[in-house]
Design a protein around this motif. Structure first.
Motif, PDB file in Angstrom:
ATOM      1  N   TYR A  19      21.417  24.206  64.860  1.00  0.00           N
ATOM      2  CA  TYR A  19      22.712  23.812  65.071  1.00  0.00           C
ATOM      3  C   TYR A  19      22.592  22.930  66.228  1.00  0.00           C
ATOM      4  N   VAL A  20      21.916  22.332  65.701  1.00  0.00           N
ATOM      5  CA  VAL A  20      22.201  20.427  66.552  1.00  0.00           C
ATOM      6  C   VAL A  20      23.294  19.917  65.458  1.00  0.00           C
ATOM      7  N   LEU A  21      22.794  20.580  64.284  1.00  0.00           N
ATOM      8  CA  LEU A  21      23.874  19.431  63.176  1.00  0.00           C
ATOM      9  C   LEU A  21      24.864  20.309  62.660  1.00  0.00           C
ATOM     10  N   ASN A  22      25.072  21.700  62.782  1.00  0.00           N
ATOM     11  CA  ASN A  22      25.718  22.649  62.210  1.00  0.00           C
ATOM     12  C   ASN A  22      26.447  23.540  63.464  1.00  0.00           C
ATOM     13  N   GLU A  23      26.663  22.966  64.909  1.00  0.00           N
ATOM     14  CA  GLU A  23      27.622  24.032  65.024  1.00  0.00           C
ATOM     15  C   GLU A  23      28.843  23.259  65.692  1.00  0.00           C
ATOM     16  N   VAL A  24      30.025  24.396  65.687  1.00  0.00           N
ATOM     17  CA  VAL A  24      31.087  23.878  65.762  1.00  0.00           C
ATOM     18  C   VAL A  24      31.835  24.160  67.027  1.00  0.00           C
TER      19      VAL A  24
END
Length: 586
Positions: free
Chosen positions: A546-551
């Motif tokens: 979720y650090v790199l792929n959170e929206v």
């Protein structure tokens, strides 16, 4: 009397100016009116006549009255009633009709001869509405208008409540109909409605719409943008109760929500309602909500929806009274919010809120309020919790005070190469691992606004566009040309950290198993910007990361408005020279 009035109209129509049609597309066109003023005017009425049917028009400096599908009468606003001999009465307007039309159009002012004009319907370059010098000459191989339309779709995918009949996201349905305030946006890949970042995102999006409306026109996204941005504005109107002075700033328990993985349509947990009220202050969140309402009033007044604009402005003015007398940090009043969106202060929101109210009303008290809350400091970023540079930019625009310009330049001294910001090998201005693309996109928008204001125009334009270019593919991930906006280009993330997108089509069940499921998410979250790479340009498309792929709604906001600004630069032939280190040439 009728004969005399008819004769007057005929005499003035005999010297009508031919209107230049600048752009046209399926369903609409853009016109430019330039009428030499040959007699003193203290109030005016302009007749627009067309040789084809025009179903409606939008004009931002006049009130429009429809006489027929072939004629409209435009009346002055209070601020532009007086026109003097030697001036030129100039304005642009949008016309709507059936098909790709570019009607021959004429304009005349009642009771004033115009002396003719240029007879042409050929498209022309629209001049910039700023004092910024030209910095054109660059070229681009990116479809920024397409990216803008896709970003609108992301916000549509975040909609909570009873979705409209024209909902363009087939895998989304009605949800959270029992909330204390129905509607609004889900914050990110979860299902909490956090009012503070929602308002911050809305204000930033409206700023771009107001400043770069021609970008939406060129991209053929203006109607979609109005439709999208009205969703949170309606929510804020319902979240504020002027009688009890209560403002709902959060719906849903963040901890309980994050324990649930599934569709918003399938939620069964309790969704508590968190309010600010006398004794529970939150001047930061209240002022930001007022900012979005005031900016919304400007945008919808420009659209011609004066009744809705008045409703928004009334709510904004009443809402802003509470933070002026009831100061305090909202996340101290709402501890549940502190775990997710804890606020560091309220002066920047108080300034921004006052500036948008000043823009909407021209009431000098709001300008003085903004100055009183202004901070002479360089912002860490332009973000939901740090709006110092937004305050400084808005103050500079209204006052032309060199001190505010110096502060804006100080902000970018830290952000541009040679400053304090880390740059990835391919050139992303990398502020933080949490939403690196978000911070770069927001700063890019601020740079493009500053450039329009005449602040280091060429330099800031180039840098702002380069940051957006990186996000849209000027990087070396996956062999290059990888877009961090889902659905743009041919290579982009397929596994955002987003519950609803990870779920198969209904009625198939969705649970935590989908978090760990292999392969691309079943639903394509078109338009979303994922958090982005690490400081070395490394990125892994992993739903669990979720650090790199959170929206999130705030991740897209500055990026979104920067896209509108870039299309504006294309419209005005001011697209800058760029030099991305890892340029995509596909």
């Amino acid at each position: 009397m009728l004969v005399a009035a008819w004769l007057l109209v005929m005499l003035t129509a005999a010297s009508a100016v031919n209107v230049i049609i600048q752009n046209h597309w399926a369903g609409g066109f853009q016109g430019q009116v330039d009428i030499p003023v040959t007699s003193e005017l203290h109030g005016w009425r302009v007749h627009l006549t067309f040789d084809q049917d025009v179903s409606s028009i939008e004009v931002w400096v006049a009130d429009a009255q429809k006489v027929s599908d072939r004629e409209y009468i435009l009346s002055n606003k209070d601020f532009n009633a007086d026109q003097h001999v030697g001036d030129t009465l100039s304005f642009t307007f949008l016309g709507h009709g059936t098909g790709d039309i570019a009607p021959h159009t004429e304009a005349f002012v009642e009771g004033m001869g115009t002396g003719g004009g240029t007879v042409t319907n050929e498209p022309v370059t629209v001049p910039p509405r700023t004092n910024a010098p030209s910095s054109g000459g660059g070229t681009s191989n990116k479809n920024y208008g397409d990216a803008l339309g896709k970003s609108i779709l992301f916000y549509d995918a975040q909609g909570s409540g009873r979705l409209p009949a024209n909902n363009p996201i087939p895998w989304r349905g009605d949800s959270a109909l029992g909330d204390c305030v129905v509607g609004g946006w889900y914050d990110a890949g979860d299902h909490v409605k956090f009012g503070f970042p929602m308002a911050s995102s809305t204000t930033l999006l409206l700023w771009g719409l107001i400043r770069f409306k021609d970008g939406y026109v060129r991209a053929n996204q203006l109607d979609m943008m109005y439709d999208m941005i009205k969703w949170p504005l309606d929510y804020f109107l319902n979240a504020w109760n002027p009688q009890t002075r209560q403002l709902v700033v959060q719906v849903g328990d963040g901890n309980a929500d994050h324990a649930f993985w599934g569709r918003p349509e399938d939620m069964t947990m309790e969704r508590p309602c968190f309010r600010l009220e006398p004794g529970k202050p939150g001047s930061d969140a209240a002022a930001e909500t007022a900012a979005s309402l005031a900016a919304g009033s400007i945008a919808f007044k420009d659209k011609g929806d004066t009744a809705y604009a008045a409703q928004l402005l009334t709510a904004a003015e009443v809402c802003t009274r509470s933070p002026r007398t009831n100061r305090g940090i909202y996340s101290q009043s709402i501890p549940n919010a502190a775990n997710f969106y804890g606020s560091s202060g309220d002066k920047d929101e108080m300034c921004v809120g006052a500036m948008w109210l000043y823009k909407a009303t021209r009431n000098n008290q709001y300008l003085e309020d903004a100055k009183a809350n202004h901070e002479n400091a360089w912002g860490w970023a332009l973000a939901w919790d740090d709006k110092k540079v937004a305050c400084q930019l808005l103050l500079f625009e209204e006052t032309n005070d060199a001190a505010y310009r110096t502060e804006v330049e100080g902000f970018f001294q830290g952000w541009l190469p040679g400053g304090s910001i880390t740059y990835t090998p391919c050139g992303l201005a990398w502020r933080d691992k949490w939403g690196a693309n978000r911070y770069a996109g927001n700063a890019a928008f601020a740079a493009l606004v500053a450039a329009e204001d005449g602040i280091q125009t060429a330099r800031y334009r180039s840098w702002g566009v380069e940051q957006i270019n990186y996000i849209l593919g000027d990087n070396h991930h996956d062999g290059g040309c990888f877009s961090f906006q889902i659905g743009f280009g041919t290579k982009y993330p397929r596994n955002p950290h987003h519950r609803a997108a990870s779920c198969p089509d209904r009625p198939a069940p969705c649970s935590h198993e989908q978090l760990d499921a292999p392969g691309p998410s079943p639903q394509l979250l078109v338009g979303a910007i994922v958090g982005g790479p690490d400081a070395q340009d490394n990125y892994v498309d992993d739903r669990k990361d979720y650090v790199l792929n959170e929206v999130a709604t705030d991740y897209n906001s500055g990026f979104h408005s920067a896209l509108a600004a870039i299309v504006h630069l294309q419209v005005t032939d001011n697209f800058p020279q760029t030099n991305n280190r890892c340029a995509c040439n596909q």
